[in-house]
Enzyme design. Structure first.
Site, PDB file in Angstrom:
ATOM      1  N   LYS A   1      -5.655   4.628  -9.414  1.00  0.00           N
ATOM      2  CA  LYS A   1      -6.505   3.893  -9.722  1.00  0.00           C
ATOM      3  C   LYS A   1      -7.690   4.663 -10.483  1.00  0.00           C
ATOM      4  O   LYS A   1      -7.692   6.111 -10.481  1.00  0.00           O
ATOM      5  CB  LYS A   1      -7.837   2.787  -9.166  1.00  0.00           C
ATOM      6  CG  LYS A   1      -5.986   2.113  -7.876  1.00  0.00           C
ATOM      7  CD  LYS A   1      -7.486   1.096  -6.634  1.00  0.00           C
ATOM      8  CE  LYS A   1      -6.425   0.091  -5.812  1.00  0.00           C
ATOM      9  NZ  LYS A   1      -7.113  -0.386  -5.259  1.00  0.00           N
TER      10      LYS A   1
ATOM     11  N   TYR B   1      -3.901  -8.758 -10.213  1.00  0.00           N
ATOM     12  CA  TYR B   1      -4.261  -8.962  -8.822  1.00  0.00           C
ATOM     13  C   TYR B   1      -4.410 -10.611  -9.101  1.00  0.00           C
ATOM     14  O   TYR B   1      -5.660 -11.312  -8.209  1.00  0.00           O
ATOM     15  CB  TYR B   1      -5.645  -8.648  -9.200  1.00  0.00           C
ATOM     16  CG  TYR B   1      -5.545  -6.952  -8.242  1.00  0.00           C
ATOM     17  CD1 TYR B   1      -5.282  -6.108  -6.821  1.00  0.00           C
ATOM     18  CD2 TYR B   1      -6.285  -6.283  -9.503  1.00  0.00           C
ATOM     19  CE1 TYR B   1      -5.249  -4.993  -7.122  1.00  0.00           C
ATOM     20  CE2 TYR B   1      -6.153  -4.812  -8.941  1.00  0.00           C
ATOM     21  CZ  TYR B   1      -5.857  -4.018  -7.586  1.00  0.00           C
ATOM     22  OH  TYR B   1      -5.812  -3.035  -7.005  1.00  0.00           O
TER      23      TYR B   1
ATOM     24  N   PHE C   1     -14.373 -10.329  -4.909  1.00  0.00           N
ATOM     25  CA  PHE C   1     -14.911  -8.974  -5.346  1.00  0.00           C
ATOM     26  C   PHE C   1     -14.104  -9.205  -6.634  1.00  0.00           C
ATOM     27  O   PHE C   1     -14.178  -7.801  -7.182  1.00  0.00           O
ATOM     28  CB  PHE C   1     -14.649  -8.263  -3.983  1.00  0.00           C
ATOM     29  CG  PHE C   1     -13.225  -8.142  -3.440  1.00  0.00           C
ATOM     30  CD1 PHE C   1     -12.419  -7.998  -4.330  1.00  0.00           C
ATOM     31  CD2 PHE C   1     -13.366  -8.776  -2.265  1.00  0.00           C
ATOM     32  CE1 PHE C   1     -11.133  -8.327  -3.347  1.00  0.00           C
ATOM     33  CE2 PHE C   1     -12.024  -8.647  -2.017  1.00  0.00           C
ATOM     34  CZ  PHE C   1     -10.895  -8.554  -2.457  1.00  0.00           C
TER      35      PHE C   1
ATOM     36  N   ARG D   1       2.703   2.262   2.422  1.00  0.00           N
ATOM     37  CA  ARG D   1       2.025   1.668   2.857  1.00  0.00           C
ATOM     38  C   ARG D   1       1.280   3.019   3.560  1.00  0.00           C
ATOM     39  O   ARG D   1      -0.416   2.864   3.671  1.00  0.00           O
ATOM     40  CB  ARG D   1       1.467   0.273   3.188  1.00  0.00           C
ATOM     41  CG  ARG D   1       1.900  -0.814   2.110  1.00  0.00           C
ATOM     42  CD  ARG D   1       0.853  -1.119   1.681  1.00  0.00           C
ATOM     43  NE  ARG D   1      -0.148  -1.687   2.137  1.00  0.00           N
ATOM     44  CZ  ARG D   1      -1.073  -2.994   2.128  1.00  0.00           C
ATOM     45  NH1 ARG D   1      -1.190  -3.233   0.316  1.00  0.00           N
ATOM     46  NH2 ARG D   1      -2.417  -3.771   2.356  1.00  0.00           N
TER      47      ARG D   1
ATOM     48  N   THR E   1      -6.847  -0.371   3.789  1.00  0.00           N
ATOM     49  CA  THR E   1      -7.918  -0.520   2.724  1.00  0.00           C
ATOM     50  C   THR E   1      -8.906   0.026   2.503  1.00  0.00           C
ATOM     51  O   THR E   1      -9.288   0.300   1.297  1.00  0.00           O
ATOM     52  CB  THR E   1      -7.534  -2.867   2.923  1.00  0.00           C
ATOM     53  OG1 THR E   1      -6.582  -2.983   2.317  1.00  0.00           O
ATOM     54  CG2 THR E   1      -8.657  -3.061   1.452  1.00  0.00           C
TER      55      THR E   1
ATOM     56  N   ARG F   1      -6.042   7.779   1.990  1.00  0.00           N
ATOM     57  CA  ARG F   1      -7.458   6.931   1.530  1.00  0.00           C
ATOM     58  C   ARG F   1      -8.495   6.682   2.503  1.00  0.00           C
ATOM     59  O   ARG F   1     -10.072   7.598   2.153  1.00  0.00           O
ATOM     60  CB  ARG F   1      -6.883   5.230   1.775  1.00  0.00           C
ATOM     61  CG  ARG F   1      -6.968   4.925   0.334  1.00  0.00           C
ATOM     62  CD  ARG F   1      -6.676   3.184   0.350  1.00  0.00           C
ATOM     63  NE  ARG F   1      -6.394   2.141  -0.908  1.00  0.00           N
ATOM     64  CZ  ARG F   1      -5.525   0.993  -0.862  1.00  0.00           C
ATOM     65  NH1 ARG F   1      -5.328   0.588   0.602  1.00  0.00           N
ATOM     66  NH2 ARG F   1      -5.504   0.505  -1.395  1.00  0.00           N
TER      67      ARG F   1
ATOM     68  N   ASN G   1     -10.864   2.819  -4.005  1.00  0.00           N
ATOM     69  CA  ASN G   1      -9.915   3.704  -3.139  1.00  0.00           C
ATOM     70  C   ASN G   1      -8.984   3.784  -3.279  1.00  0.00           C
ATOM     71  O   ASN G   1      -7.891   4.369  -3.016  1.00  0.00           O
ATOM     72  CB  ASN G   1      -9.667   2.099  -1.522  1.00  0.00           C
ATOM     73  CG  ASN G   1      -9.137   0.984  -2.429  1.00  0.00           C
ATOM     74  OD1 ASN G   1      -8.882   1.293  -3.275  1.00  0.00           O
ATOM     75  ND2 ASN G   1      -8.325   0.391  -1.989  1.00  0.00           N
TER      76      ASN G   1
ATOM     77  N   HIS H   1      -3.516   1.995  -5.511  1.00  0.00           N
ATOM     78  CA  HIS H   1      -2.320   0.826  -4.985  1.00  0.00           C
ATOM     79  C   HIS H   1      -1.166   1.116  -4.372  1.00  0.00           C
ATOM     80  O   HIS H   1      -0.772   1.861  -5.257  1.00  0.00           O
ATOM     81  CB  HIS H   1      -2.520  -0.200  -5.809  1.00  0.00           C
ATOM     82  CG  HIS H   1      -1.906  -1.643  -5.693  1.00  0.00           C
ATOM     83  ND1 HIS H   1      -1.742  -2.352  -5.075  1.00  0.00           N
ATOM     84  CD2 HIS H   1      -0.249  -1.567  -6.270  1.00  0.00           C
ATOM     85  CE1 HIS H   1      -0.668  -3.669  -5.109  1.00  0.00           C
ATOM     86  NE2 HIS H   1      -0.203  -2.952  -6.097  1.00  0.00           N
TER      87      HIS H   1
ATOM     88  N   GLU I   1       5.573  -6.331  -9.380  1.00  0.00           N
ATOM     89  CA  GLU I   1       4.624  -5.406 -10.479  1.00  0.00           C
ATOM     90  C   GLU I   1       5.500  -4.170 -10.960  1.00  0.00           C
ATOM     91  O   GLU I   1       5.172  -3.851 -11.758  1.00  0.00           O
ATOM     92  CB  GLU I   1       3.950  -4.270  -8.808  1.00  0.00           C
ATOM     93  CG  GLU I   1       2.677  -5.590  -8.599  1.00  0.00           C
ATOM     94  CD  GLU I   1       2.547  -5.430  -6.696  1.00  0.00           C
ATOM     95  OE1 GLU I   1       2.952  -4.090  -6.172  1.00  0.00           O
ATOM     96  OE2 GLU I   1       1.332  -5.818  -6.541  1.00  0.00           O
TER      97      GLU I   1
END
Ligand code: DAT
Ligand code: MG
Length: 132
Positions: free
Chosen positions: A9, A49, A57, A85, A91, A102, A112, A115, A126
Site C-alpha cells: 500500500k 474494496y 472507514f 495471509r 488486519t 504487519r 497496515n 494487502h 483482483e
C-alpha cells in the site's frame, strides 16, 4: 499451484519497504509471476474494496489507497492465499504477531502497509482487476 494478489500500500511504498516485503515472499518459497508500480484511480480503488462499501472507514480507506503509488504483485505457490495471509499477519497490526509483515512494520489498522487476497475467488478477481 495457486496464485494470489498482493499489494504494498502507499505507506509501505513511501517507507521503502517493497524490497524487504518481496524478499519475505521469496524466502517463504513463493514465485513472483508479475509486478508493477501503479497509481490507483478512485474508481479502481472503490472497485477493489467494493465489499467494504458499507463500512464507516470506506472513504478513509479509498483516500488512503489513492494517496500515492502502490506496488502490485502476483505470487504463485502451494496454498498461496493462506500462506500469503500468514506472512502478512492480522488486519490490525496491534493483533499481528512479531515475524509477520504487519507485526513487524505497521502499528495502525488504517495504514497496515500490505494487502493480500482472502479467497480463491477474490484472488482471481483482483489479479484480473490489476493485471487485466
Ligand atoms: P485485510 O486487509 O486483512 O484483508 P479487510 O479486507 O477486512 O482486511 O479490510 C481491508 C482494509 O480496510 C484493511 O487492510 C485496513 C482497512 N480496515 C479494516 N478495518 C478497519 C478499521 N476498523 N478502521 C480503519 N481501517 C480498517
Ligand atoms: Mg481483505
Amino acid at each position: 499451484m495457486d496464485r494470489t494478489f498482493v499489494m504494498v500500500k502507499p505507506d509501505g511504498y513511501a517507507r521503502g519497504l517493497v524490497g524487504r516485503i518481496v524478499a519475505r515472499f521469496e524466502e517463504k518459497g513463493f514465485k513472483l509471476v508479475d509486478a508493477k508500480v501503479m497509481q490507483l484511480s478512485r474508481e479502481h480503488a472503490e472497485h477493489h474494496y467494493e465489499h467494504l462499501r458499507a463500512k464507516v472507514f470506506f472513504d478513509e480507506l479509498v483516500d488512503f489507497i489513492v494517496s500515492g503509488p502502490i506496488f502490485a504483485m502476483v505470487w504463485e505457490g502451494k496454498d498461496a492465499i493462506k500462506n500469503a495471509r500468514s506472512l502478512i499477519g492480522a488486519t490490525n497490526p496491534s493483533d499481528a504477531l512479531a515475524g509477520t509483515i504487519r507485526g513487524d512494520f505497521a502499528i495502525d489498522v488504517a495504514s497496515n502497509i500490505i494487502h493480500g487476497s482472502d479467497s480463491i475467488e477474490s484472488a482471481e478477481r483482483e489479479i484480473k482487476l490489476f493485471f487485466q
